[in-house]
Design an enzyme around this catalytic site. Sequence first.
Site, mmCIF file in Angstrom:
data_model
loop_
_atom_site.group_PDB
_atom_site.id
_atom_site.type_symbol
_atom_site.label_atom_id
_atom_site.label_comp_id
_atom_site.label_asym_id
_atom_site.label_seq_id
_atom_site.Cartn_x
_atom_site.Cartn_y
_atom_site.Cartn_z
ATOM 1 N N GLN A 9 0.901 -1.191 -0.325
ATOM 2 C CA GLN A 9 -0.230 -0.065 0.252
ATOM 3 C C GLN A 9 0.469 1.408 -0.339
ATOM 4 O O GLN A 9 2.250 1.167 0.665
ATOM 5 C CB GLN A 9 -0.747 0.234 0.950
ATOM 6 C CG GLN A 9 -1.194 1.126 1.420
ATOM 7 C CD GLN A 9 -3.109 0.805 3.214
ATOM 8 O OE1 GLN A 9 -3.180 0.129 3.043
ATOM 9 N NE2 GLN A 9 -2.377 2.017 3.725
ATOM 10 N N PRO A 190 5.078 8.021 0.725
ATOM 11 C CA PRO A 190 5.489 7.499 -0.185
ATOM 12 C C PRO A 190 6.721 6.798 -0.667
ATOM 13 O O PRO A 190 7.735 7.788 -0.332
ATOM 14 C CB PRO A 190 4.916 8.529 -1.567
ATOM 15 C CG PRO A 190 4.486 9.680 -1.071
ATOM 16 C CD PRO A 190 4.612 9.111 0.861
ATOM 17 N N ASN A 191 7.284 5.732 -1.031
ATOM 18 C CA ASN A 191 7.844 5.496 -1.620
ATOM 19 C C ASN A 191 8.702 4.877 -0.035
ATOM 20 O O ASN A 191 10.149 4.138 -0.763
ATOM 21 C CB ASN A 191 8.793 6.015 -2.564
ATOM 22 C CG ASN A 191 8.524 6.965 -3.606
ATOM 23 O OD1 ASN A 191 7.316 5.847 -4.652
ATOM 24 N ND2 ASN A 191 7.934 7.851 -4.117
ATOM 25 N N ARG A 192 7.670 4.436 0.655
ATOM 26 C CA ARG A 192 8.844 3.918 1.339
ATOM 27 C C ARG A 192 9.816 5.129 2.217
ATOM 28 O O ARG A 192 10.684 4.325 3.327
ATOM 29 C CB ARG A 192 9.295 2.391 1.645
ATOM 30 C CG ARG A 192 8.350 1.390 0.788
ATOM 31 C CD ARG A 192 7.288 1.435 1.892
ATOM 32 N NE ARG A 192 6.133 -0.341 1.851
ATOM 33 C CZ ARG A 192 5.027 0.433 1.170
ATOM 34 N NH1 ARG A 192 5.063 0.874 1.278
ATOM 35 N NH2 ARG A 192 4.798 -0.693 1.085
ATOM 36 N N LEU A 193 9.411 6.007 1.984
ATOM 37 C CA LEU A 193 10.383 7.006 2.884
ATOM 38 C C LEU A 193 10.068 7.795 4.161
ATOM 39 O O LEU A 193 9.536 8.330 3.890
ATOM 40 C CB LEU A 193 11.140 7.778 1.873
ATOM 41 C CG LEU A 193 12.272 7.532 0.376
ATOM 42 C CD1 LEU A 193 11.878 8.548 -0.154
ATOM 43 C CD2 LEU A 193 13.335 6.559 1.579
#
Length: 214
Positions: A9, A190-193
């Site tokens: 997600q 977002p983007n796992r950051l």
Amino acid sequence: MEDLSNYRQSYEKSELGDMGLPDEPMELFRKWFYEADESGLVHEANAMTVSTLGLDGFPKSRIVLLKQFTYEGFVFYTNYESEKGKAIAENPNLCLSFFWPGLERQVIIKGVAEKVIPNLSDGYFESRPDGSKLGAIVSHQSEIIPNRNYLEEKLKALEKEFEGKEIPRPDYWGGYLVRPVEIEFWQGRPNRLHDRIRYKVLHDYSWQRDRLSP
């Protein structure tokens, strides 16, 4: 094998910037808690995971309800003779964590638990519904019992015994105050950051604040 590699997600609801962060972590916790509570997206904002190191050497986690929080720490109530109570008596270092998926946030707290003063436990016990009071007396938490009927029969007997009477708090039931030594706030991005802000208590009881890599 069940492959869950496609379970993912994107977290995009909010951010935790560097500007405006308080010096005290409890200020940020209070803000986040009430945002979760009032969002309509979280069923029980005060539901937290309590993780202890058991007498068998294994960590164990379970959901417990937070009942108070102050600048001193976090308070929950339980049976002192339960598995978690025995674990805390042996090693009071524990971890609390809150996960509010509707807001894409979690809070992870390392702390040291101590029993609250008896009159605080008395006051909270008195505020509970009679059924919850009797349940605390009926259940010798974590002990093996023969069947469900065993509990039901004990409850019926106590309901008859205390009908029209005050129900006293048992000595083996009460609260713990968890004094935090480290609190981490996690905001999905977002983007796992993801944003991770950690507060660590210092020797003078002030707090050091750091941003951690996700």
